[in-house]
Design an enzyme around this catalytic site. Sequence first.
Site: not given
Ligand code: ADE
Length: 241
Positions: A31, A97, A224
């Site tokens: 990325r 994310s 995404r």
């Molecule tokens: N990053 C993206 N989704 C996540 C999740 N459900 N738990 C921890 N880190 C994350």
Amino acid sequence: MATPSTGPSFHLGAMPGQIADTVLFPGDPLRAEWIATTYLSDVSCYSKVRGMLGFTGTYNGRRISVQGSGMGQPSLAIYANELLSHYGVRTLVRVGSCGALTTAVGLRDLVLAMTASTDSAMNRVRFESFDYAPAADFFLLRKAYDLAVARSLPVHVGPIAAIDSFYSEVPAQLLRLAEYGVLAVEMETAVLYTLAAKFGARALTILTVGDHVVTGEATTGEERERGMAAMAELALATVTD
Ligand code: ADE
């Protein structure tokens, strides 16, 4: 441990001066490459050590670097320490994310992390029994929020949690955090904000919601990618406009 700042640091292949004072900091090194090659001009790759790619270029006339951090707080902390102490970085903006913890936050929405609670031992070791509250730089946060609103992006500002286990053994704990207003979970921000504070620098985390912890929904790879574009553009505008 900082190495003498006449050569590269322990985990980055750059010479001092090759990294800008402002760094976008995605978890995924690919990325980092995508952001650098999509948005920056005069781009050069300054580090490929362990595949954790870093690039420097210019955006709207400003010198910017983009550095992969890896996943989790121990990995991010290695790169953040070296960027801040060895290369004199002053502004770090994580773009990543998160998983939403409340139905008020939807898939693909943006979350600006005001504070980051954590179950990581890193700050427990640092502060012993004291619970330090890692917080974003207010001015970066305000600017990112104003720009997001001006662009009609679906944006939320509030507390998040940086957890050590993506595959949590205690999902009830996440729901407890949600009851206390925590909007989302990711795995890096508590130590990012702590280290920025330690070195008198500024930090902000901008996240897109990739999955929903409550509903179990998840975005597709293509979604995404689109989320990453809006987030990267917001981060670049926040540090340059
Ligand atoms: N990053 C993206 N989704 C996540 C999740 N459900 N738990 C921890 N880190 C994350």
